[in-house]
Motif scaffolding. Structure first.
Motif, short mmCIF file in Angstrom:
data_model
loop_
_atom_site.label_atom_id
_atom_site.label_comp_id
_atom_site.label_asym_id
_atom_site.label_seq_id
_atom_site.Cartn_x
_atom_site.Cartn_y
_atom_site.Cartn_z
N GLN A 179 0.84 -1.20 0.00
CA GLN A 179 0.00 0.00 0.00
C GLN A 179 0.87 1.25 0.00
OE1 GLN A 179 -3.31 0.47 -0.03
NE2 GLN A 179 -3.47 2.62 0.64
N LEU A 180 1.90 1.27 0.82
CA LEU A 180 2.78 2.43 0.88
C LEU A 180 3.55 2.65 -0.41
CD1 LEU A 180 4.29 2.07 4.48
CD2 LEU A 180 2.56 3.70 3.72
N GLU A 181 3.92 1.54 -1.06
CA GLU A 181 4.72 1.63 -2.28
C GLU A 181 3.87 1.72 -3.54
OE1 GLU A 181 6.93 -1.94 -1.99
OE2 GLU A 181 8.08 -1.30 -0.24
N GLY A 182 2.54 1.67 -3.40
CA GLY A 182 1.68 1.67 -4.57
C GLY A 182 1.86 0.45 -5.44
N ALA A 183 2.05 -0.71 -4.80
CA ALA A 183 2.42 -1.94 -5.52
C ALA A 183 1.36 -3.03 -5.38
CB ALA A 183 3.77 -2.45 -5.03
N GLU A 222 -4.60 4.10 7.17
CA GLU A 222 -4.08 4.96 8.24
C GLU A 222 -3.01 4.25 9.06
OE1 GLU A 222 -3.43 6.44 12.13
OE2 GLU A 222 -4.77 4.70 11.81
N LEU A 223 -3.25 2.99 9.40
CA LEU A 223 -2.28 2.23 10.18
C LEU A 223 -1.01 1.96 9.38
CD1 LEU A 223 -4.65 -0.35 11.91
CD2 LEU A 223 -3.23 1.34 13.09
N ALA A 224 -1.16 1.65 8.10
CA ALA A 224 0.01 1.41 7.27
C ALA A 224 0.91 2.63 7.24
CB ALA A 224 -0.41 1.03 5.85
N GLU A 225 0.32 3.81 7.10
CA GLU A 225 1.11 5.04 7.07
C GLU A 225 1.72 5.34 8.43
OE1 GLU A 225 2.95 8.33 5.58
OE2 GLU A 225 1.76 6.89 4.40
N ARG A 226 0.95 5.17 9.48
CA ARG A 226 1.43 5.54 10.83
C ARG A 226 2.52 4.61 11.33
NH1 ARG A 226 -1.26 4.29 15.99
NH2 ARG A 226 -3.14 3.81 14.81
N LEU A 227 2.41 3.32 11.03
CA LEU A 227 3.33 2.35 11.63
C LEU A 227 4.46 1.91 10.70
CD1 LEU A 227 0.75 0.14 13.53
CD2 LEU A 227 2.09 2.04 14.40
N TYR A 228 4.19 1.84 9.40
CA TYR A 228 5.20 1.29 8.50
C TYR A 228 5.88 2.32 7.61
CZ TYR A 228 3.68 -3.32 9.95
OH TYR A 228 3.39 -4.43 10.70
#
Length: 256
Positions: A179-183, A222-228
């Motif tokens: 999700q963070l990498e847009g993959a 939200e959790l992916a952005e906050r934690l990873y």
């Protein structure tokens, strides 16, 4: 040392063969060659790491408390270089591949999760040690973190851990990183023809049977952005990929 290592590996392969744990005939010989191709670079790199850090140091206790939670561990496999003022370095061996693509030298963030937490905990405890993770396809040198940012990040992780005690969080690791990498996080979660999805984990499958259910209320993003996102940023700022020494070159040198 390199020749002795190869001899010990072949001795262990012989034990596996006699125990019936390898295929018979030509398939067994092929399996042995494949095993040697995987294990030898890893062990040669581990030997090189120990040779570069020949002074073993006493392990250090790690402790951190925040958000009503507590983290405790030991920072072991601590070594230092031969110089008297050489900084401490913790060494770790990982039998998995650490790179997505050896040509691009891009790290697999999921394999860096535990080294990241170890670095955070060491820095938060006032021990800014360097790190070196030796993997199957490369090694990763890790620079120490500053204490205050490490404590803030650990506090967020502990708070999320407490939230996860009430119910499984919508936060599968590889899917969150995708999700963070847009993959393609949906493919990562649900799986596809060439890979299993993280939805196969039982508690996630019960609560979040597909990616739509996982991401429906917005907590996943939200959790992916906050934690990873801090893990992603740490990889970019504090890690460096090191190529393994070439064991074939060492073998040629010994034969010469």
């Amino acid at each position: 040392p390199g020749a002795a290592l190869e001899a010990r590996l072949r001795l262990q392969q012989g034990r596996l063969r006699r125990a019936g744990r390898l295929p018979m005939g030509g398939f067994g010989a092929r399996s042995e060659r494949e095993l040697e191709a995987v294990v030898l670079p890893l062990l040669h790199a581990w030997q090189a790491a120990l040779a570069a850090h020949p002074r073993p140091l006493q392990r250090q206790r790690l402790h951190f408390e925040a958000a009503g939670g507590r983290m405790e561990d030991w920072l072991d496999q601590l070594h230092a270089g031969a110089e008297a003022d050489a900084p401490p370095t913790w060494l770790a061996l990982d039998s998995a591949r650490l790179l997505h693509d050896p040509k691009k030298q891009d790290l697999r963030a999921d394999r860096m999760l535990l080294p990241w937490v170890r670095s955070l905990l060491a820095a938060a405890g006032g021990l800014p040690a360097r790190g070196l993770v030796v993997g199957r396809d490369a090694s990763v040198a890790i620079a120490p973190l500053a204490a205050e940012p490490a404590r803030a990040t650990l506090a967020r992780l502990l708070q999320a851990w407490r939230e996860g005690l009430d119910a499984p969080l919508p936060l599968p690791l590889r899917t969150a990183l995708a999700q963070l990498e847009g993959a393609h996080p949906q493919r990562c979660y649900e799986g596809h023809d060439h890979a299993h999805g993280e939805v196969e984990e039982a508690c996630l499958a019960r609560l979040y049977p597909d990616f739509e259910a996982l991401s429906a209320d917005g907590r996943f993003a939200e959790l992916a952005e906050r934690l990873y996102a801090p893990l992603r940023d740490w990889i970019a700022a504090h890690t460096a990929v090191l190529a393994h020494p070439d064991p074939s070159a060492a073998s040629e040198e010994r034969r010469a």
